[in-house]
Design an enzyme around this catalytic site. Structure first.
Site, short mmCIF file in Angstrom:
data_model
loop_
_atom_site.label_atom_id
_atom_site.label_comp_id
_atom_site.label_asym_id
_atom_site.label_seq_id
_atom_site.Cartn_x
_atom_site.Cartn_y
_atom_site.Cartn_z
CE LYS A 1 1.66 3.96 3.15
NZ LYS A 1 2.63 4.97 3.55
CD GLU B 1 12.21 1.88 -20.10
OE1 GLU B 1 12.72 1.94 -21.22
OE2 GLU B 1 12.86 1.70 -19.06
CG ASP C 1 3.65 11.91 0.80
OD1 ASP C 1 2.69 11.17 0.48
OD2 ASP C 1 4.76 11.48 1.13
CE1 TYR D 1 11.14 -2.04 -18.98
CE2 TYR D 1 11.80 -4.29 -19.40
CZ TYR D 1 11.93 -3.13 -18.67
OH TYR D 1 12.82 -3.05 -17.64
NE ARG E 1 3.39 -2.88 -0.71
CZ ARG E 1 2.85 -2.68 0.50
NH1 ARG E 1 1.87 -3.44 0.93
NH2 ARG E 1 3.30 -1.73 1.29
CB THR F 1 0.67 4.82 -1.08
OG1 THR F 1 -0.31 5.14 -0.08
CG2 THR F 1 2.06 5.17 -0.56
#
Ligand code: PLP
Length: 478
Positions: free
Chosen positions: A273, A66, A241, A64, A279, A270
């Site tokens: 692509k 954060e 974008d 973790y 991903r 992203t």
């Protein structure tokens, strides 16, 4: 790593997985076989390198973290700090951006981070200043309620879905259409091209806080310098974008006015692509917005996917090589070959062609809906997706178009001759497909009849191309 080593690694990994849940190992093996055997023309998909894939499969997933580099809400994040800072450094240098945020888990997350950081910068911070508070926790309930109302009442102007925009650009069923008072701009109904004068007129009238440029299904380049001028004139923040075409930006195919990074205030993307990574998503920003983007967690994100950030770092490093620039140029050259292949066989393309990585084939000239074309092509082993064309008479479900992209097959090594043959195979399927009838005997928008023998003939034709250009060559599962 040698081919033999990668083959051994994957074979053993799949055995280990299979010892716990054999169905997952089997589906994973089958997916490789299926991908190898299909002509993948889905414009948003690609094949990441074995190095990128292997990087995701580690214990970095267990941590973790954060917060941000050097400022975490958990102890023991020194290695995640390294991973995140290396990924961000590569992203900044690859795109020439002042600031990069590599935590978003997907493209939609990257857009949420961007939207809320623009709202924080332009609405929340000035609101707090006016109220003399340092942060929202200091506000009275009444002041917080009025600031919250203001945050939820801002205007966003984005490209409409049927013109090639994305659902996160203000489409009503998406959260972006609910959190903003939104309007959409389209393309010229005659030419299918983005009309900058019409966009400027719409922006002057609507005066959005955020102007969104970028697309998922528009087959042309965009002049981002012009779009920035429009944004400046109306006081909008320009967000681009580049989810679909970031590989062409990274590979220096889109430069100058076509490179969004120097022109936009905030850029989202992203990584999976045309950029050919794992991903995931990321955000680039000008200095002015960097501090707000950095608060993606806790604003809209929880813990980052550290194993995926590691794979992003590897993918960005790969994209900084000359061979990636050659790859990106081939994506665009191949899209031109595909378009010419269709045009020389009298097929109709939206905008009459392409100058990016995708082609939008209008299948109405074959007497078909996009749904029928997509299904007939799939029966013949050609994987595409149906897509609306501008002012689509068949709506967003049945559609009148098929979207075809070149990034994946270009990764396999397809060139001009192969893409010309792909166009020939697709035209062979579509010109041998008839619309079917409904159970009641009327015309159907979904069912179709493909003439006998065509599917097999096209599959054989594809197999010949695919065998010449194997996916993950050298990777043999035991
Ligand atoms: C694909 C895409 C997204 C969403 O990406 P996900 O990773 O699927 O969430 C956002 N914007 C555009 C323009 C896209 O093409």
């Amino acid at each position: 790593m040698t081919d033999a080593a990668i083959s051994t690694a994957y074979s053993q990994i799949l055995d280990v997985i299979g010892s716990v849940e054999p169905r997952i190992a089997a589906a994973t093996r089958q997916e490789l076989e299926d991908q190898r055997a299909s002509l993948k023309l889905i414009a948003s998909e690609n094949y990441a390198s074995p190095t990128v894939l292997l990087t995701m499969g580690t214990w970095l997933s267990d941590k973790y973290a954060e917060g941000t580099v050097g400022h975490r809400f958990y102890a023991g994040c020194q290695n995640v700090d390294t991973v995140e800072s290396v990924a961000a450094e590569h992203a900044r240098e690859l795109f020439g951006a002042p600031y990069a945020y590599v935590q978003p888990h997907s493209g939609i997350d990257a857009n949420l981070v961007a939207y809320w950081s623009i709202l924080a910068h332009r609405v929340e911070s000035p609101g707090l200043e006016k109220l003399g508070a340092k942060n929202v926790n200091e506000l009275s309930d009444a002041d917080w309620e009025s600031l919250r109302q203001e945050l939820g009442n801002q205007r966003l102007l984005g490209m409409s879905l049927d013109a090639g925009g994305h659902l996160t650009h203000g489409f009503r069923p998406n959260i972006s259409g609910k959190m903003f008072h939104q309007q959409q701009y389209g393309t010229d109904p005659e030419t299918g091209l983005l009309d900058y004068d019409a966009l400027a007129a719409r922006a002057r009238e609507f005066r959005p806080l955020i102007l969104v440029a970028g697309y998922s299904a528009y087959p042309r380049r965009v002049n981002f310098a012009k779009v920035r001028e429009i944004a400046d004139e109306v006081g909008a923040t320009l967000m681009v974008d580049m989810a679909h075409f970031s590989g062409l930006v990274a590979g220096k195919v889109f430069t100058g006015d076509e490179d969004p990074v120097p022109h936009a205030h905030v850029v989202t993307s992203t990584t999976h692509k045309s950029l050919r990574g794992p991903r995931g998503g990321f955000v680039l920003a000008q200095e002015e917005f960097a501090g707000d983007v950095d608060r993606g967690c806790p604003m809209v994100l929880g813990g980052p996917l550290s194993h995926v950030m590691a794979a992003k770092a590897v993918a960005f490093a790969e994209a900084r090589t000359p061979s990636f620039q050659d790859y990106a140029q081939s994506i665009a050259d191949n899209a031109k070959s595909l378009a010419e292949g269709f045009l020389s066989r009298d097929a109709t393309l939206v905008t009459g062609g392409t100058d990016n990585h995708l082609v939008l084939l209008d299948v109405s000239s074959f007497g078909l809906t996009g749904r029928q074309a997509e299904s007939a092509l799939l029966e013949a082993g050609v994987v595409t997706n149906r897509n609306s064309v501008p002012a689509d008479p068949n709506g967003a479900w049945y559609t009148s178009g098929i979207r075809l992209g070149t990034p994946a097959l270009t990764t396999r090594g397809f060139g001009h001759a192969e893409f010309d043959r792909v166009a020939e195979l697709i035209v062979e399927v579509l010109s041998n497909t008839q619309p079917g009838t409904t159970k009641a005997g009327g015309p159907s928008k979904a069912s179709y009849v493909l003439a006998d023998g065509v599917a097999q003939r096209v599959k054989d034709g594809s197999a010949e191309l695919l065998e010449k250009h194997p996916l993950y060559p050298g990777l043999e599962l035991a």
